[in-house]
Design a protein around this motif. Structure first.
Motif, PDB file in Angstrom:
ATOM      1  N   THR A 212       0.815  -1.209   0.000  1.00 35.31           N
ATOM      2  CA  THR A 212       0.000   0.000   0.000  1.00 35.31           C
ATOM      3  C   THR A 212       0.850   1.260   0.000  1.00 35.31           C
ATOM      4  O   THR A 212       0.329   2.353  -0.221  1.00 35.31           O
ATOM      5  N   ARG A 213       2.139   1.114   0.262  1.00 32.20           N
ATOM      6  CA  ARG A 213       3.096   2.221   0.175  1.00 32.20           C
ATOM      7  C   ARG A 213       4.273   1.748  -0.656  1.00 32.20           C
ATOM      8  O   ARG A 213       4.619   0.564  -0.642  1.00 32.20           O
ATOM      9  N   PRO A 214       4.914   2.651  -1.389  1.00 33.88           N
ATOM     10  CA  PRO A 214       6.048   2.257  -2.229  1.00 33.88           C
ATOM     11  C   PRO A 214       7.272   1.867  -1.401  1.00 33.88           C
ATOM     12  O   PRO A 214       7.458   2.344  -0.278  1.00 33.88           O
ATOM     13  N   LEU A 215       8.075   1.013  -1.976  1.00 35.44           N
ATOM     14  CA  LEU A 215       9.315   0.555  -1.352  1.00 35.44           C
ATOM     15  C   LEU A 215      10.475   1.187  -2.115  1.00 35.44           C
ATOM     16  O   LEU A 215      10.565   1.046  -3.336  1.00 35.44           O
ATOM     17  N   SER A 216      11.347   1.910  -1.415  1.00 35.12           N
ATOM     18  CA  SER A 216      12.477   2.568  -2.076  1.00 35.12           C
ATOM     19  C   SER A 216      13.604   1.577  -2.331  1.00 35.12           C
ATOM     20  O   SER A 216      13.632   0.480  -1.758  1.00 35.12           O
ATOM     21  N   LEU A 217      14.524   1.967  -3.179  1.00 36.62           N
ATOM     22  CA  LEU A 217      15.692   1.137  -3.476  1.00 36.62           C
ATOM     23  C   LEU A 217      16.494   0.872  -2.211  1.00 36.62           C
ATOM     24  O   LEU A 217      16.899  -0.261  -1.947  1.00 36.62           O
ATOM     25  N   ASP A 218      16.702   1.905  -1.414  1.00 34.26           N
ATOM     26  CA  ASP A 218      17.455   1.753  -0.173  1.00 34.26           C
ATOM     27  C   ASP A 218      16.754   0.770   0.770  1.00 34.26           C
ATOM     28  O   ASP A 218      17.396  -0.094   1.369  1.00 34.26           O
ATOM     29  N   GLU A 219      15.450   0.872   0.876  1.00 27.94           N
ATOM     30  CA  GLU A 219      14.692  -0.041   1.734  1.00 27.94           C
ATOM     31  C   GLU A 219      14.755  -1.469   1.207  1.00 27.94           C
ATOM     32  O   GLU A 219      14.905  -2.417   1.982  1.00 27.94           O
ATOM     33  N   ALA A 220      14.654  -1.627  -0.101  1.00 30.22           N
ATOM     34  CA  ALA A 220      14.743  -2.964  -0.705  1.00 30.22           C
ATOM     35  C   ALA A 220      16.110  -3.585  -0.424  1.00 30.22           C
ATOM     36  O   ALA A 220      16.202  -4.769  -0.076  1.00 30.22           O
ATOM     37  N   ASN A 221      17.158  -2.794  -0.548  1.00 33.69           N
ATOM     38  CA  ASN A 221      18.506  -3.304  -0.294  1.00 33.69           C
ATOM     39  C   ASN A 221      18.705  -3.664   1.177  1.00 33.69           C
ATOM     40  O   ASN A 221      19.306  -4.694   1.490  1.00 33.69           O
ATOM     41  N   LYS A 222      18.203  -2.838   2.067  1.00 36.83           N
ATOM     42  CA  LYS A 222      18.312  -3.130   3.500  1.00 36.83           C
ATOM     43  C   LYS A 222      17.505  -4.375   3.861  1.00 36.83           C
ATOM     44  O   LYS A 222      17.938  -5.190   4.675  1.00 36.83           O
ATOM     45  N   LEU A 223      16.331  -4.513   3.244  1.00 34.28           N
ATOM     46  CA  LEU A 223      15.505  -5.695   3.461  1.00 34.28           C
ATOM     47  C   LEU A 223      16.236  -6.948   2.988  1.00 34.28           C
ATOM     48  O   LEU A 223      16.296  -7.949   3.700  1.00 34.28           O
ATOM     49  N   ALA A 224      16.804  -6.884   1.807  1.00 37.24           N
ATOM     50  CA  ALA A 224      17.539  -8.025   1.249  1.00 37.24           C
ATOM     51  C   ALA A 224      18.711  -8.414   2.147  1.00 37.24           C
ATOM     52  O   ALA A 224      18.956  -9.605   2.378  1.00 37.24           O
ATOM     53  N   GLN A 225      19.404  -7.429   2.667  1.00 35.17           N
ATOM     54  CA  GLN A 225      20.534  -7.700   3.554  1.00 35.17           C
ATOM     55  C   GLN A 225      20.056  -8.321   4.864  1.00 35.17           C
ATOM     56  O   GLN A 225      20.626  -9.304   5.336  1.00 35.17           O
ATOM     57  N   LEU A 226      19.002  -7.768   5.439  1.00 40.05           N
ATOM     58  CA  LEU A 226      18.467  -8.272   6.704  1.00 40.05           C
ATOM     59  C   LEU A 226      17.960  -9.710   6.553  1.00 40.05           C
ATOM     60  O   LEU A 226      18.156 -10.541   7.439  1.00 40.05           O
ATOM     61  N   LEU A 227      17.323  -9.999   5.406  1.00 40.71           N
ATOM     62  CA  LEU A 227      16.777 -11.332   5.168  1.00 40.71           C
ATOM     63  C   LEU A 227      17.796 -12.293   4.555  1.00 40.71           C
ATOM     64  O   LEU A 227      17.475 -13.448   4.295  1.00 40.71           O
ATOM     65  N   LYS A 228      19.001 -11.781   4.299  1.00 47.69           N
ATOM     66  CA  LYS A 228      20.090 -12.597   3.741  1.00 47.69           C
ATOM     67  C   LYS A 228      19.673 -13.241   2.414  1.00 47.69           C
ATOM     68  O   LYS A 228      19.829 -14.438   2.200  1.00 47.69           O
ATOM     69  N   LEU A 229      19.136 -12.403   1.513  1.00 49.59           N
ATOM     70  CA  LEU A 229      18.646 -12.885   0.235  1.00 49.59           C
ATOM     71  C   LEU A 229      19.773 -13.013  -0.791  1.00 49.59           C
ATOM     72  O   LEU A 229      20.622 -12.129  -0.890  1.00 49.59           O
TER      73      LEU A 229
END
Length: 86
Positions: free
Chosen positions: A54-71
Motif C-alpha cells: 500500500t506504500r512504495p518501497l524505495s531502493l534503499d529499503e529494498a537493499n536493507k531488506l535483502a541484507q536483513l533477510l540474507k537474500l
C-alpha cells in the motif's frame, strides 16, 4: 542486477513485493516488523504498509531488506518482484 535495482527504485504501490515470502523468511530468522522498522528508520505501521504494497518501497529499503533477510540475487528478484497474474 543493476537493472533490477533500478526497477526496485521505480516500484510504486502495485503489490509487487511478495509479502508471504518476506514474512516467512522473517519468521524463519526470528524477525519482526519492529526489527525492520529500526533498520528502515520508520514506524512499524509503515513497515506493514510497505510489505503489503500500500506504500512504495524505495531502493534503499529494498537493499536493507535483502541484507536483513540474507537474500541471494535470485531470492532478491523472487521476493521483490511478485509475478503478476492476469
Amino acid at each position: 542486477i543493476v537493472q533490477l535495482l533500478k526497477e526496485v527504485n521505480m516500484m510504486k504501490a502495485k503489490k509487487l513485493v511478495d509479502s508471504k515470502k518476506i514474512r516467512a523468511r522473517m519468521i524463519m530468522l526470528g524477525l519482526r516488523n519492529r526489527d525492520l522498522a529500526k533498520v528502515w528508520g520508520c514506524a512499524e505501521q509503515t513497515v506493514s504498509q510497505k510489505l503489503n504494497g500500500t506504500r512504495p518501497l524505495s531502493l534503499d529499503e529494498a537493499n536493507k531488506l535483502a541484507q536483513l533477510l540474507k537474500l541471494s540475487e535470485v531470492e532478491y528478484y523472487a521476493f521483490l518482484f511478485k509475478p503478476k497474474i492476469a
